[in-house]
Write an enzyme that holds these catalytic residues in place. Sequence first.
Site: not given
Ligand code: GLY
Length: 405
Positions: A117, A182
Amino acid sequence: MTSLHRTGARTPAVTTPAPAVTTAARDAALETVRRNIALHGDLYPDDTTRENRYEIRPAIPGFEAGANRGWTTSFWPGQQWLAYELTGDEEFRAAGLRHAADFAARVHSEQDLDTHDLGFLYSLGSLTAARLAPTESERDDARAAALAAADHLMRRFLEPAGVIQAWGDLSDPRQAGRTIIDSLMNMPLLTWAHEATGDERYADAVRRHTAQLRENILRPDDSTFHTFYWDVATGAPLRGATEQGAFDDSCWARGQAWGIYGFAINYRATGDERLLDASWRCAEYFLAHLPADGVPFWDLVYTDGSEAPRDSSAGAIAACGFLELARVDPDPERAARAQATAEVLVADLIAGYTPARSDDADALLLHGVYDLPKDNGVDEGTLWGDYFYLEALTRLAKPEWVTYW
Ligand code: GLY
């Protein structure tokens, strides 16, 4: 909602928003962002609200209360940069710049970087400042931080699989070889690093990672797995599994929304038309599984009549995804349909999922879900839901807005 999907014949409930409605929604959202800056100073709010109020991120071992840790902190300065671009008000830019300094400190002191992330974090925390800061030295500092983050992200690129591992220390066997849908939103940091340095390694990672997700995380019926494992030794694709969805074979709503938006931005980056097709496949599935009011249940396995919570943040991400498709799809008919769809999704969010009065809540967007299986942030505002809702309003107000992704 209006009938959005190809074969749909639903009765319109909400049509595209009148300009006055989106203007009022934008003004209310900006008022809340301004109030939250006064409330939290330069500290970071928690991932989600509690009963619609943001508290400061709690202290944990090694981090004080309000510290810059976790994957969601950049959505807070992200909102401030959008507010700056919408208003020109220096208060918002100054707040975004103070956070940019904090993001530089986080990466240079190697605090809490064991995550893919870094893309979410540094696209919003630093690349915004790299473009919008007033001085050359602030822009340089932000660029250096973003490049350091991109290099950290590259450490997670696994050969021979050609994917970026999502979570955890790379020596942790439980997370080995796992990536998640994601991650598509983390690729723009690498795309930027390629453009900034000319180093092909970044672009190659984007091409190979997105190709692996297109082939394996997107299922033949156009739904998506939340997460997928590769064999780290051989690179062979192994199996899909969920982490935040209802069950392994269900379709987690936010994951599907990340697919719409993430495949579209990576089509823009790579020119690979298979990614544009993947974005539309995610989009059609998403639309075909929406309930009547146009805001998804937290997992698309639930349908009208269910008591399951909604995830408004998935609706906001999907709206941004459709607005991106409207920009990048070379087919004018499909682009127009994407634009009209986004406008309806935003109207549905405004109509049913925003506070009646701005000071009724700290969240811009109500009724999101973070992680229902872990009972974390259910039926609450979320930092990312607020960010993408404001991004959608910004895109509608300023079609010339330069993307942060
Ligand atoms: N990227 C983690 C979520 O969308 O919860």
